[in-house]
Design a protein around this motif. Structure first.
Motif, mmCIF file in Angstrom:
data_model
loop_
_atom_site.group_PDB
_atom_site.id
_atom_site.type_symbol
_atom_site.label_atom_id
_atom_site.label_comp_id
_atom_site.label_asym_id
_atom_site.label_seq_id
_atom_site.Cartn_x
_atom_site.Cartn_y
_atom_site.Cartn_z
ATOM 1 N N ASP A 9 0.822 -1.216 0.000
ATOM 2 C CA ASP A 9 0.000 0.000 0.000
ATOM 3 C C ASP A 9 0.856 1.265 0.000
ATOM 4 O O ASP A 9 0.398 2.341 0.369
ATOM 5 C CB ASP A 9 -0.968 0.003 1.182
ATOM 6 C CG ASP A 9 -0.262 0.071 2.524
ATOM 7 O OD1 ASP A 9 0.966 -0.148 2.567
ATOM 8 O OD2 ASP A 9 -0.933 0.335 3.531
ATOM 9 N N ASP A 10 2.105 1.145 -0.443
ATOM 10 C CA ASP A 10 3.007 2.296 -0.527
ATOM 11 C C ASP A 10 3.200 2.709 -1.977
ATOM 12 O O ASP A 10 3.165 1.882 -2.886
ATOM 13 C CB ASP A 10 4.373 1.968 0.083
ATOM 14 C CG ASP A 10 4.298 1.772 1.587
ATOM 15 O OD1 ASP A 10 3.508 2.487 2.230
ATOM 16 O OD2 ASP A 10 5.016 0.912 2.104
ATOM 17 N N ASN A 40 -3.266 9.120 2.733
ATOM 18 C CA ASN A 40 -3.078 9.658 4.074
ATOM 19 C C ASN A 40 -2.009 10.748 3.981
ATOM 20 O O ASN A 40 -0.813 10.472 4.008
ATOM 21 C CB ASN A 40 -2.649 8.552 5.037
ATOM 22 C CG ASN A 40 -2.554 9.040 6.463
ATOM 23 O OD1 ASN A 40 -2.490 10.238 6.726
ATOM 24 N ND2 ASN A 40 -2.540 8.106 7.391
ATOM 25 N N GLY A 42 -1.077 12.852 6.046
ATOM 26 C CA GLY A 42 -0.259 12.924 7.255
ATOM 27 C C GLY A 42 0.952 12.004 7.219
ATOM 28 O O GLY A 42 1.909 12.198 7.966
ATOM 29 N N LYS A 43 0.915 10.994 6.354
ATOM 30 C CA LYS A 43 2.047 10.076 6.211
ATOM 31 C C LYS A 43 2.788 10.302 4.896
ATOM 32 O O LYS A 43 3.590 9.480 4.487
ATOM 33 C CB LYS A 43 1.541 8.632 6.269
ATOM 34 C CG LYS A 43 0.999 8.240 7.629
ATOM 35 C CD LYS A 43 0.369 6.867 7.624
ATOM 36 C CE LYS A 43 1.360 5.778 7.317
ATOM 37 N NZ LYS A 43 0.759 4.427 7.370
ATOM 38 N N THR A 44 2.516 11.426 4.243
ATOM 39 C CA THR A 44 3.094 11.723 2.937
ATOM 40 C C THR A 44 4.228 12.730 3.084
ATOM 41 O O THR A 44 4.086 13.724 3.792
ATOM 42 C CB THR A 44 2.002 12.290 2.002
ATOM 43 O OG1 THR A 44 0.941 11.331 1.914
ATOM 44 C CG2 THR A 44 2.544 12.589 0.632
ATOM 45 N N GLU A 45 5.354 12.458 2.424
ATOM 46 C CA GLU A 45 6.514 13.352 2.483
ATOM 47 C C GLU A 45 7.180 13.433 1.120
ATOM 48 O O GLU A 45 7.066 12.519 0.308
ATOM 49 C CB GLU A 45 7.552 12.834 3.484
ATOM 50 C CG GLU A 45 7.082 12.788 4.906
ATOM 51 C CD GLU A 45 8.143 12.238 5.836
ATOM 52 O OE1 GLU A 45 8.968 11.410 5.400
ATOM 53 O OE2 GLU A 45 8.146 12.636 7.009
ATOM 54 N N SER A 70 11.130 15.894 3.728
ATOM 55 C CA SER A 70 11.859 15.102 4.711
ATOM 56 C C SER A 70 13.349 15.160 4.411
ATOM 57 O O SER A 70 13.754 15.258 3.259
ATOM 58 C CB SER A 70 11.380 13.650 4.670
ATOM 59 O OG SER A 70 12.142 12.859 5.553
#
Length: 73
Positions: A9-10, A40, A42-45, A70
């Motif tokens: 799921d990445d 999501n 919030g988990k994306t960079e 990041s």
């Protein structure tokens, strides 16, 4: 050039310029909207691999939210 990598799921989007990355993010947003999928944020960079060409001024957005840069991958 490979523009994306998928594993489970990445998802990794690859682009040579800030503008091209934003275009990929916009295309992802359209795809997810069409197929009723969500990212999501919030988990994306964003990870910049060529620091010599990155001034730090670029800002990327997904669904109107800024995607943070990041320092590591």
């Amino acid at each position: 050039m490979v523009r994306l990598l998928l594993y489970a799921d990445d998802l990794v989007l690859l682009a040579e310029t800030a503008g091209k990355l934003q275009q990929l993010l916009d295309a992802l947003q359209s795809f997810c909207s069409e197929y009723d999928m969500q990212v999501n944020v919030g988990k994306t960079e964003v990870v910049v691999f060529d620091r010599k060409r990155y001034s730090g001024a670029a800002v990327w957005q997904y669904q109107g939210q800024q995607v943070p840069v990041s320092q590591q991958f």
